[in-house]
Design an enzyme around this catalytic site. Structure first.
Site, short mmCIF file in Angstrom:
data_model
loop_
_atom_site.label_atom_id
_atom_site.label_comp_id
_atom_site.label_asym_id
_atom_site.label_seq_id
_atom_site.Cartn_x
_atom_site.Cartn_y
_atom_site.Cartn_z
N GLY B 51 0.80 -1.23 0.00
CA GLY B 51 0.00 0.00 0.00
C GLY B 51 0.83 1.27 0.00
N CYS B 52 2.15 1.14 -0.11
CA CYS B 52 2.99 2.34 -0.20
C CYS B 52 3.39 2.53 -1.66
CB CYS B 52 4.26 2.19 0.62
SG CYS B 52 3.93 2.04 2.36
#
Lengths: 414, 140
Positions: B51-52
């Protein structure tokens, strides 16, 4: 200041968004290839439409419907003139370039492609000019061929010629690359394709705001344009198609507006352009888009291009100067084609583009970082992404100097 | 030092830059550079925080009921951010981590700077660290 026919100060006054602080600094907006800002005339047109004219178009007996229909169709005429189409019926409103390409792939592609047919794309295409073709190729058994590129970002035209054959049914190519700025020789691309009776779709997303367009002179079969990259509202695009092609194509979506007569036994379809405009269209944005076209037309594409080129040259010279100071590897140019729109991508040694983007944002400077929806192109250069500065006629050399100064500071820090 | 005290220290450090976002980011990158290097064997796909936008690795080390972190990132600003989290939560018990509230990011004026796409990444780091704390707590 560069010599220009344009009065940049008075132009800037027409773009209210430019006059604000971001992170305490004057906004410097260099993300014009992603979307352009809107002049007051466009913003006012949206306001006026919803304040005075809002009504669903076509088939209305009342005054407002008549008025909004008139304004809506006036934009179609303006687009026709803007690209020198033979007739306004050849102008279809879509929600953007992506939908325009999908429409052609799904409608023309599904009807005419069979197993073994070939679709030619180029190495520098945006995902929106790759994925729709992959989808229809998978469905029909057609094969995708890709035109190679030289390292400077120009297409390998010899390779293109070697790909063309009687199996080639569609060539779909970007006019100006969003990531590199390269202006492709679409006249040659089209002429060569036509020798093999292939139809040519041109992705004009980046070309629309910079380059004079004459679809008849260029013999373009299909052209996709974006409103929001042309100083108009978001959520709106154009598909131009030659009448003889559009007429043979099946509808893309079913619904209201696109029919002639409907019964449960059989439906007959409306004529172009309405056959391809199912449902209530984006009326307000179409009407406001007319103001954007007028704005660009009054400034003149030649004057715009000349001024934007001077900005690009100033920036590129500034990057060369940084290379001289900090070494050639400190900054690498991505996209050095001879013929370019005002876009420059670059990477910096030992600096991730996300960091550069955030550092610039801290100075109020908006650039785009990442793969620019062109992953095959990034793979070609063996990089994850770039920093891209893209200029418009409301930008100034002083703003470019602010960007160069910020880059210099980053390099000094190491 | 408690989690609150460390956060207040960070806030005090950043307050020296007032509203100068560029200097804050340079400082943040310096902090990232001071993060101890990760054991190469721990820098694997398995320990990438999902999710980064930029790549972030987080490797938990459990020692005597406390949680320590090895971390790295391929971008300097994100590395600076994760170094702050390591500073705040490293060496704390799972209970302390799970019950703590992180308020420093807003106070150092980074929440709007990080931007929605990147702050999703930041939230992912926080979530991942809390998950390690939760797992350790359960295992105990």
């Amino acid at each position: 200041m560069s010599s220009t026919l344009l009065d940049i100060d008075s132009i800037r006054k027409q773009f209210p968004i430019l006059h604000q602080k971001v992170n305490g600094k004057d906004l410097v907006y260099f993300d014009n290839a992603a979307t352009t800002q809107k002049p007051l005339t466009v913003i006012d047109a949206l306001n006026t439409y919803y304040s005075l004219h809002n009504a669903n178009i076509h088939r209305g007996a009342h005054t407002l419907a008549d008025r909004s229909t008139g304004l809506f169709e006036a934009t179609r005429k303006s687009v026709q003139a803007f690209i020198n189409a033979n007739e306004s019926e050849e102008i279809i409103f879509t929600k953007g370039v992506t939908e325009s390409i999908n429409l052609v792939a799904q409608s023309y592609g599904r009807k005419y492609l069979t197993a073994g047919d070939e679709i030619i794309l180029s190495q520098m295409e945006h995902h929106s000019n790759i994925v729709p073709w992959q989808m229809i190729a998978e469905e029909t058994g057609a094969v995708i061929k890709v035109i190679d590129m030289h390292f400077n970002g120009e297409l390998d035209m010899q390779h293109y010629q070697s790909l063309l054959s009687v199996r080639t049914k569609i060539v779909s190519c970007v006019w100006a690359s969003n990531a590199l700025g390269t202006i492709n020789p679409i006249k040659d691309i089209i002429d060569l394709a036509h020798q093999f009776n292939a139809v040519v779709m041109i992705d004009g997303a980046q070309a629309g705001s910079h380059i004079e367009i004459d679809v008849q002179d260029l013999a373009i079969d299909f052209l996709a344009l974006s409103s929001h990259k042309l100083y108009g509202p978001t959520g709106l695009g154009v598909l131009y198609g030659k009448r003889k092609l559009l007429e043979t194509m099946p509808p893309y979506q079913g619904g209201g507006e696109m029919i002639k007569e409907v019964s449960f036994e059989k439906t007959t379809y409306n004529s172009i352009p309405f056959k391809f405009e199912a449902g209530t269209p984006n009326i307000g944005d179409v009407i406001a888009f007319n103001e954007a076209i007028k704005y660009v037309t009054v400034l003149g594409k030649d004057a715009i291009a000349q001024y934007e080129q001077s900005l690009l040259t100033h920036f590129v010279n500034g990057l060369y100067a940084l290379q001289n100071t900090f070494g050639e590897k400190a900054i690498s140019f991505i996209g050095t084609a001879k013929n370019k729109v005002a876009v420059q991508s670059f990477v910096m040694e030992n600096k991730h583009h996300f960091d550069i983007g955030l550092m610039l944002d801290a100075k109020g400077i908006a650039v785009r970082t990442g793969h620019h929806c062109t992953q095959p192109l990034m793979q070609f250069y063996g990089i994850e992404g770039t920093v891209r500065a893209s200029f418009a006629f409301y930008n100034t050399v002083e703003e470019i100097d602010i960007l160069l100064e910020s880059l210099k500071k980053m390099l000094e820090r190491g | 030092m408690t989690i609150t005290e460390i956060q207040d220290d960070i806030i005090a450090d950043f307050s020296l830059f007032e509203d100068d976002m560029e200097s804050k980011l340079f400082y943040l990158m310096d902090l990232g550079k001071r993060l101890p290097p990760m054991t190469p064997a721990h820098q694997t796909e398995e320990y990438i925080v999902k999710g980064c936008q930029s790549k972030v690795w987080l490797f938990p080390v459990f020692e005597e009921g406390k949680l320590f972190f090895e971390a790295d990132s391929n971008t300097e600003i994100t590395k600076g951010l994760v170094s702050l989290l390591v500073k705040i939560w490293g060496g704390k018990t799972p209970e302390e981590i799970m019950s703590s509230e992180l308020y420093f990011i807003e106070k150092i004026g980074m929440s709007h700077m990080i931007g929605s796409q990147r702050s999703n990444g930041f939230s992912s780091m926080i979530k991942q660290m809390k998950m390690y704390a939760f797992a350790l707590n359960k295992a105990q």
